[in-house]
Design a protein around this motif. Structure first.
Motif, PDB file in Angstrom:
ATOM      1  N   TRP A  12       6.216  80.718  98.339  1.00 47.94           N
ATOM      2  CA  TRP A  12       5.657  81.443  97.625  1.00 47.94           C
ATOM      3  C   TRP A  12       4.600  81.777  98.987  1.00 47.94           C
ATOM      4  O   TRP A  12       3.730  83.192  98.936  1.00 47.94           O
ATOM      5  N   SER A  13       4.547  81.629 100.089  1.00 51.45           N
ATOM      6  CA  SER A  13       3.599  80.995 100.927  1.00 51.45           C
ATOM      7  C   SER A  13       3.837  82.019 102.294  1.00 51.45           C
ATOM      8  O   SER A  13       3.617  81.749 103.551  1.00 51.45           O
ATOM      9  N   TYR A  14       5.869  82.068 102.251  1.00 50.49           N
ATOM     10  CA  TYR A  14       6.044  82.578 103.307  1.00 50.49           C
ATOM     11  C   TYR A  14       7.472  83.162 103.609  1.00 50.49           C
ATOM     12  O   TYR A  14       7.346  82.926 101.879  1.00 50.49           O
ATOM     13  N   ASN A  15       7.829  83.683 104.234  1.00 51.27           N
ATOM     14  CA  ASN A  15       9.209  84.826 104.084  1.00 51.27           C
ATOM     15  C   ASN A  15       9.694  84.367 104.263  1.00 51.27           C
ATOM     16  O   ASN A  15      10.251  83.279 105.739  1.00 51.27           O
ATOM     17  N   ARG A  16      11.303  84.999 104.043  1.00 49.08           N
ATOM     18  CA  ARG A  16      12.847  85.044 104.821  1.00 49.08           C
ATOM     19  C   ARG A  16      12.341  85.488 106.285  1.00 49.08           C
ATOM     20  O   ARG A  16      12.989  84.402 107.529  1.00 49.08           O
ATOM     21  N   GLU A  17      12.165  86.180 106.985  1.00 53.16           N
ATOM     22  CA  GLU A  17      11.914  86.660 108.295  1.00 53.16           C
ATOM     23  C   GLU A  17      10.966  85.666 109.272  1.00 53.16           C
ATOM     24  O   GLU A  17      11.496  84.804 110.046  1.00 53.16           O
ATOM     25  N   GLN A  18       9.911  85.324 108.278  1.00 55.13           N
ATOM     26  CA  GLN A  18       8.993  83.650 108.932  1.00 55.13           C
ATOM     27  C   GLN A  18      10.140  82.772 109.262  1.00 55.13           C
ATOM     28  O   GLN A  18      10.149  81.867 110.076  1.00 55.13           O
ATOM     29  N   ILE A  19      10.869  82.410 107.982  1.00 55.23           N
ATOM     30  CA  ILE A  19      11.596  81.255 108.250  1.00 55.23           C
ATOM     31  C   ILE A  19      13.522  81.324 109.974  1.00 55.23           C
ATOM     32  O   ILE A  19      13.307  80.446 109.953  1.00 55.23           O
ATOM     33  N   ASP A  53       9.583  72.525  99.350  1.00 49.02           N
ATOM     34  CA  ASP A  53       9.937  72.672 100.506  1.00 49.02           C
ATOM     35  C   ASP A  53       8.350  71.057 101.028  1.00 49.02           C
ATOM     36  O   ASP A  53       8.075  70.575 102.069  1.00 49.02           O
ATOM     37  N   THR A  54       7.165  71.148  99.821  1.00 50.74           N
ATOM     38  CA  THR A  54       6.382  70.210 100.145  1.00 50.74           C
ATOM     39  C   THR A  54       6.491  68.760  99.198  1.00 50.74           C
ATOM     40  O   THR A  54       6.542  67.876 100.505  1.00 50.74           O
ATOM     41  N   ALA A  55       7.407  69.084  98.575  1.00 48.71           N
ATOM     42  CA  ALA A  55       7.685  67.737  98.013  1.00 48.71           C
ATOM     43  C   ALA A  55       8.927  66.579  99.409  1.00 48.71           C
ATOM     44  O   ALA A  55       8.571  65.675  99.313  1.00 48.71           O
ATOM     45  N   GLU A  56       9.336  67.581 100.489  1.00 48.31           N
ATOM     46  CA  GLU A  56       9.769  66.672 101.463  1.00 48.31           C
ATOM     47  C   GLU A  56       9.248  66.189 102.751  1.00 48.31           C
ATOM     48  O   GLU A  56       9.195  65.187 103.463  1.00 48.31           O
ATOM     49  N   PRO A 116      18.344  70.704 114.263  1.00 41.94           N
ATOM     50  CA  PRO A 116      19.146  71.926 113.923  1.00 41.94           C
ATOM     51  C   PRO A 116      19.632  71.890 113.478  1.00 41.94           C
ATOM     52  O   PRO A 116      20.387  73.316 113.159  1.00 41.94           O
ATOM     53  N   TYR A 117      20.766  70.782 112.670  1.00 42.15           N
ATOM     54  CA  TYR A 117      21.189  70.718 111.786  1.00 42.15           C
ATOM     55  C   TYR A 117      20.916  71.660 111.064  1.00 42.15           C
ATOM     56  O   TYR A 117      21.678  72.132 109.515  1.00 42.15           O
ATOM     57  N   GLY A 118      19.922  71.337 110.566  1.00 43.05           N
ATOM     58  CA  GLY A 118      18.940  71.517 108.869  1.00 43.05           C
ATOM     59  C   GLY A 118      18.903  73.188 109.423  1.00 43.05           C
ATOM     60  O   GLY A 118      18.980  73.991 108.122  1.00 43.05           O
ATOM     61  N   ALA A 119      18.812  73.503 110.108  1.00 45.72           N
ATOM     62  CA  ALA A 119      18.464  75.471 110.677  1.00 45.72           C
ATOM     63  C   ALA A 119      19.731  76.269 110.377  1.00 45.72           C
ATOM     64  O   ALA A 119      20.026  77.169 110.554  1.00 45.72           O
ATOM     65  N   LEU A 120      20.897  75.468 111.208  1.00 46.55           N
ATOM     66  CA  LEU A 120      22.361  75.639 111.235  1.00 46.55           C
ATOM     67  C   LEU A 120      22.905  75.742 109.368  1.00 46.55           C
ATOM     68  O   LEU A 120      23.025  76.505 108.884  1.00 46.55           O
ATOM     69  N   TYR A 162      18.675  75.081  99.356  1.00 47.27           N
ATOM     70  CA  TYR A 162      17.704  74.010  99.948  1.00 47.27           C
ATOM     71  C   TYR A 162      18.550  73.031 100.775  1.00 47.27           C
ATOM     72  O   TYR A 162      18.876  72.568 100.601  1.00 47.27           O
ATOM     73  N   TYR A 163      17.163  73.776 101.924  1.00 43.17           N
ATOM     74  CA  TYR A 163      17.793  72.821 103.389  1.00 43.17           C
ATOM     75  C   TYR A 163      16.354  72.728 104.364  1.00 43.17           C
ATOM     76  O   TYR A 163      16.521  72.072 104.916  1.00 43.17           O
ATOM     77  N   ILE A 164      16.377  73.875 104.328  1.00 41.27           N
ATOM     78  CA  ILE A 164      15.674  74.221 105.326  1.00 41.27           C
ATOM     79  C   ILE A 164      14.106  74.132 105.286  1.00 41.27           C
ATOM     80  O   ILE A 164      13.377  73.198 106.656  1.00 41.27           O
TER      81      ILE A 164
END
Length: 567
Positions: free
Chosen positions: A226-233, A381-384, A422-426, A486-488
């Protein structure tokens, strides 16, 4: 009451539907905001009870996927959960259409309305069959992974148990263990390809049926970003490539030198020290008791909370045949308690997973005051943040688990946390490519994985493994099959957890615990970035701030001399 005494009974959907719609009609017919309160509580009560049965079934099935009764119940929920969700969407529609919008928005947090809007966007009559099919294929993946019973050194092992040998100080042993492990995925490669191919197909059909260009757009809404988008990812992934990967490569170079290995390869990566990684002392029961002592010392709240987990047997931690892989935390709504699931394998991972899942459990325990079942947990994202931060906030007690090896553990733990980025981003980048190109063959998906892996994780040398070189590593990453995109979330939360680590361990900031409690107590009543601000943390999307965070981590690691680590 002990967890084993929690009563499971499959709900009768028709009866549930009648009761639900009766309460819903009362809500819709209310002539004042006061008249909405009783039917709203009834709706929450019904949903909590249904969720409790679904979670009890899931937990008990994951504890033993061979149990015939819960295998049957798992199949029931695979088929019926979309029907329950679709029914619950009637409540979300009524909530958004209520003439008492102004009053309701004063009572409930904005996130409830955001969630309602998303759920209506993601599910309608046209995709119910697709959701059921998706659930069935996910269960087939879980069953396949849980079926592993691999012979190594004269006895059978689950995948989790076999991973304990990945950190053996004997290079031949860890190479052999890796070969047996990957052999399972090679043996079932065609089946993994088949399962994932069906998942990509059904998810793409579902997304397009609902008007999305592809499943990427669907997935981001499903993850409640809700507070960011795919481009920010994408920009965050690029930050990791530009700023983090060079640092991780320095750490791997240092690791190879420490091990005295010239041909540093993939089966050396998990090993930080030539004598082997630090292992916690004690069996599962002893580790739990040490954790109980630790949490009593950390705070009164954590001490009382962990005693409940221990006394009511709300943890299943030992690995065994037929048990689902991985670890998780669930909240059992009707009993207002969390449950922790893990697969101990007598490595430092046991401490990591116990503190990690306890972070989740502590958060939801402090948020049990929230009546709306969809808001006791925050978005992933918050829970982690809660879970990954708890791993670091317990550092002062690592001597109890690792004795004189405590500093080695801290070094390996922090290094691994940074190397995870890096793995999480991959994983996120791979999924974006896969769902942007749903027509790809299994061979093309594997080629994509290996190409991206070389960018994000160039340390992975697979000269001795043709299967990994052609790109099958991701078969073991359950999130890709079970909970796409559910990884980024882990990477976003990790850089937040680094900030809690810095405040608690390095800066000795006395306010860190108050901020941690604050974000645990709000459950899902705030968005990710609202929670970050409440905790007085910098946003992961602030590149300059993140550069400073990464540098602080590297400063600590660089200050740990090899002589001190090997003493």
């Amino acid at each position: 009451m002990k967890f084993k005494d929690y009563q499971y009974q499959r709900p009768n959907f028709e009866s549930y539907q009648t009761d639900f719609q009766t309460a819903l009609h009362q809500f819709e017919a209310a002539e004042s905001i006061e008249e909405t309160k009783i039917p709203l509580e009834k709706l929450n009560h019904l949903r909590r009870n249904a969720d409790t049965m679904a979670k009890l079934s899931y937990i008990r099935h994951s504890i033993n996927t061979k149990d015939a009764f819960y295998k049957k119940e798992n199949a029931y929920w695979d088929n019926q959960q979309p029907l329950y969700d679709h029914l619950h969407n009637q409540f979300y529609r009524a909530l958004l259409d209520s003439p008492f919008q102004t009053e309701l928005r004063k009572i409930f947090p904005e996130t409830l309305f955001l969630l309602a809007k998303d759920q209506l966007r993601l599910l309608d009559d046209s995709v119910l069959a697709y959701k059921q099919e998706e659930n069935e294929w996910i269960s087939q993946y879980i069953q396949l992974v849980a079926s592993a019973d691999l012979l190594f050194n004269g006895r059978k092992h689950t995948l989790s148990e076999l991973m304990a040998y990945f950190t053996s100080p004997d290079r031949f042993t860890r190479r052999k263990a890796q070969k047996v492990y990957e052999g399972f995925f090679i043996k079932h490669e065609q089946r993994f390809d088949e399962i994932f191919d069906h998942l990509v197909t059904v998810r793409t059909k579902m997304a397009r049926k609902l008007g999305f260009e592809n499943y990427v757009a669907y997935g981001d809404i499903a993850m409640n970003r809700w507070s960011y988008n795919r481009e920010q990812i994408r920009r965050f992934r690029q930050f990791i490539l530009d700023e983090v990967v060079p640092q991780t490569q320095r750490l791997y170079k240092r690791q190879a030198e420490r091990l005295g290995v010239k041909d540093f390869t993939y089966y050396d990566l998990p090993v930080f020290f030539s004598e082997g990684n630090p292992r916690p002392t004690g069996n599962a029961e002893e580790l739990v008791q040490k954790a109980a002592d630790m949490y009593h010392q950390l705070s009164e709240q954590t001490g009382q909370f962990f005693e409940i987990l221990k006394e009511d047997q709300l943890m299943d931690l030992k690995s065994r045949p037929g048990k689902q892989s991985g670890g998780y935390c669930e909240f059992i709504d009707a009993y207002r308690v969390p449950f922790i699931f893990a697969n101990f394998n007598q490595t430092s991972d046991d401490v990591d997973v116990l503190t990690h899942e306890t972070g989740h459990a502590f958060q939801v325990y402090l948020s049990r005051w929230i009546n709306e079942p969809e808001l006791t947990f925050p978005t992933s994202d918050t829970a982690e943040i809660h879970s990954m931060s708890m791993e670091f906030l317990t550092w002062p007690w690592m001597n109890e688990f690792f004795g004189e090896k405590e500093q080695q553990y801290r070094f390996a733990h922090l290094s691994s946390a940074l190397q995870f980025l890096p793995y999480g981003a991959l994983v996120d980048h791979f999924q974006e490519e896969v769902y942007t190109h749903p027509e790809w063959t299994p061979r093309q998906r594997k080629a994509c994985w290996r190409s991206l892996e070389k960018q994000y994780c160039p340390e992975k040398c697979y000269r001795q493994s043709p299967a990994l070189e052609r790109g099958i590593y991701w078969f073991r990453q359950g999130h890709i099959f079970e909970v796409p995109f559910y990884y980024i979330d882990y990477t976003l939360a990790q850089v937040c957890a680094f900030q809690f680590w810095d405040r608690a361990i390095i800066q000795k900031d006395s306010a860190y615990w108050e901020d941690y409690l604050a974000i645990c107590q709000i459950g899902g009543t705030a968005t990710f970035l609202e929670t970050v601000r409440l905790a007085h943390l910098d946003s992961p999307f602030d590149t300059q701030a993140m550069k400073a965070v990464i540098q602080q981590v590297m400063n600590y690691l660089n200050q740990q001399s090899e002589e001190e680590l090997l003493r």
